[in-house]
Design a protein around this motif. Structure first.
Motif, PDB file in Angstrom:
ATOM      1  N   LEU A 214       1.191  -1.049   0.017  1.00 32.26           N
ATOM      2  CA  LEU A 214      -0.119  -0.020  -0.067  1.00 32.26           C
ATOM      3  C   LEU A 214       0.977   1.141  -0.006  1.00 32.26           C
ATOM      4  O   LEU A 214       1.696   1.403   0.179  1.00 32.26           O
ATOM      5  CB  LEU A 214      -1.480   0.033   1.235  1.00 32.26           C
ATOM      6  CG  LEU A 214      -2.167   0.962   1.473  1.00 32.26           C
ATOM      7  CD1 LEU A 214      -2.798   0.652  -0.430  1.00 32.26           C
ATOM      8  CD2 LEU A 214      -2.787   0.869   2.910  1.00 32.26           C
ATOM      9  N   CYS A 215       0.228   2.307  -1.053  1.00 33.20           N
ATOM     10  CA  CYS A 215       1.131   3.632  -1.020  1.00 33.20           C
ATOM     11  C   CYS A 215       0.607   5.025  -1.487  1.00 33.20           C
ATOM     12  O   CYS A 215      -0.429   4.163  -1.850  1.00 33.20           O
ATOM     13  CB  CYS A 215       2.641   3.242  -2.502  1.00 33.20           C
ATOM     14  SG  CYS A 215       1.977   2.918  -3.678  1.00 33.20           S
ATOM     15  N   SER A 216       0.917   5.812  -1.141  1.00 29.13           N
ATOM     16  CA  SER A 216       0.429   6.629  -1.916  1.00 29.13           C
ATOM     17  C   SER A 216       0.896   7.820  -3.252  1.00 29.13           C
ATOM     18  O   SER A 216       2.507   7.398  -3.691  1.00 29.13           O
ATOM     19  CB  SER A 216      -0.165   7.730  -0.659  1.00 29.13           C
ATOM     20  OG  SER A 216      -0.780   7.556  -0.359  1.00 29.13           O
ATOM     21  N   GLU A 217       0.731   8.458  -4.285  1.00 29.16           N
ATOM     22  CA  GLU A 217       1.545   8.980  -4.894  1.00 29.16           C
ATOM     23  C   GLU A 217       2.383   8.288  -5.683  1.00 29.16           C
ATOM     24  O   GLU A 217       3.177   8.463  -5.640  1.00 29.16           O
ATOM     25  CB  GLU A 217       2.065  10.181  -5.036  1.00 29.16           C
ATOM     26  CG  GLU A 217       0.934  10.866  -3.800  1.00 29.16           C
ATOM     27  CD  GLU A 217       0.238  11.424  -4.729  1.00 29.16           C
ATOM     28  OE1 GLU A 217       0.355  11.807  -6.142  1.00 29.16           O
ATOM     29  OE2 GLU A 217      -1.156  12.066  -3.782  1.00 29.16           O
ATOM     30  N   LEU A 218       1.831   7.329  -6.788  1.00 29.47           N
ATOM     31  CA  LEU A 218       2.632   5.913  -7.230  1.00 29.47           C
ATOM     32  C   LEU A 218       2.888   6.635  -8.543  1.00 29.47           C
ATOM     33  O   LEU A 218       4.150   6.464  -8.372  1.00 29.47           O
ATOM     34  CB  LEU A 218       1.680   5.338  -8.068  1.00 29.47           C
ATOM     35  CG  LEU A 218       2.190   3.772  -8.513  1.00 29.47           C
ATOM     36  CD1 LEU A 218       3.047   3.033  -7.468  1.00 29.47           C
ATOM     37  CD2 LEU A 218       1.277   2.883  -8.666  1.00 29.47           C
TER      38      LEU A 218
END
Length: 241
Positions: free
Chosen positions: A26-30
Motif C-alpha cells: 500500500l502506498c500513495s502517489e504512485l
C-alpha cells in the motif's frame, strides 16, 4: 508464484483482494514513485481486506538518503503500521553514494519488530547489486524488490536471475517494475518465487475541468487517476499460478 499488488488506493486494495492476489503493498502517489499513505487509508485497508497488507515507508519523493528527523518519522510510521495490524513494511535507506546504509536500514528493521521487511526499489540505484544484496543479508533482510537496476524488470531479468541464483537461500529477489500480462510469464519460467505489479488502468473523471491545474506538466492532468484493475489482476494471477 506469490503475487503482490502495488495498491495506491482503497479501491485498488479491495480489487487486489477480490482478484486473488496474495498480498498488497500500500502506498500513495504512485506517479511519484510512491510515498507513505495516510493513517486513515492504512486503517481502512486493513479493516476491509483479508490478505496481508505491507505499507511503503517513504516520507517524501526524491532520493533515499534521509536526515535524522526523516528517519524518526519513518520509525514512527512503522510503529503505527504495527499497531494497525499490518503484516509488513517496505522501506530502506541509501548513503549519498547510493550504497546501502546498513545502520539506518537496520534501525528501520528493528522498529518493524515481527513485521516482514522488504527493501524497496531504492536497491536499483546501488552501484553493485551483488554487494548491496550481501549487505542486506548481513543485517537480516529477507526480501528485496528490484527491476535489476533497469527501467523495467523485463529489461533487467538477466541480472535478477543472477541475483536470485546467488541469494536463493537467504534473500527473496522479487521482480517489480513494468510487469504486465505480456511479460509476467517469463518470470514464472525463470523460477522466481514472488512478483510485484500494479495492474493499473487509467480512469478519467467526468467532472468539470478545473480552472487551474495543480499537476506538473510532465504528469497527467487533475481529471486523471489510476487504480489497480480487478479483471487485469485476475488474468495476471492466473498466468503465474
Amino acid at each position: 508464484m506469490r503475487t503482490e499488488i502495488c495498491a495506491s488506493s482503497l479501491r485498488s486494495a479491495i480489487n487486489a483482494a477480490e482478484a486473488g492476489a496474495d498480498r498488497i503493498e500500500l502506498c500513495s502517489e504512485l506517479l511519484l514513485g510512491g510515498v507513505t499513505p495516510s493513517y486513515g487509508m492504512i486503517r481502512e485497508v486493513v479493516r476491509k481486506i483479508d490478505i496481508p497488507v505491507y505499507v511503503l515507508i517513504r516520507p517524501r519523493s526524491g532520493n533515499f538518503t534521509y536526515t535524522a528527523e526523516e528517519l524518526e518519522i519513518m520509525r514512527n510510521d512503522i510503529r503505527m503500521c504495527a499497531e494497525l495490524g499490518c503484516k509488513g513494511v517496505v522501506s530502506g535507506v541509501l548513503k549519498k553514494d547510493h550504497t546501502i546504509d546498513s545502520v539506518a536500514t537496520a534501525g528501520l528493521m528493528e522498529a518493524a519488530g515481527e513485521m516482514d521487511f522488504t527493501f524497496h526499489r531504492g536497491f536499483d540505484w546501488t552501484p553493485d547489486q551483488k554487494d548491496a544484496a550481501t549487505r542486506l543479508v548481513n543485517i537480516g533482510c529477507k526480501r528485496v524488490l528490484s527491476s535489476g537496476g533497469m527501467p523495467s524488470a523485463h529489461e533487467g531479468i538477466d541480472r535478477l536471475i543472477f541475483l536470485d541464483r546467488i541469494f536463493m537461500d537467504t534473500l527473496t529477489i522479487m521482480p517489480g517494475g513494468g510487469i504486465n500480462e505480456r511479460n509476467i510469464g517469463a518470470f514464472k519460467k525463470a523460477g522466481f518465487r514472488e512478483i510485484h505489479f500494479s495492474a493499473s488502468v487509467m480512469h478519467r473523471s467526468d467532472e468539470a475541468k478545473p480552472a487551474i491545474s495543480f499537476m506538473p506538466q510532465s504528469l497527467p492532468d487533475d481529471q486523471t487517476f489510476y487504480f489497480s484493475d480487478k479483471e487485469k489482476i485476475k488474468r495476471m494471477v492466473n498466468l503465474v499460478k
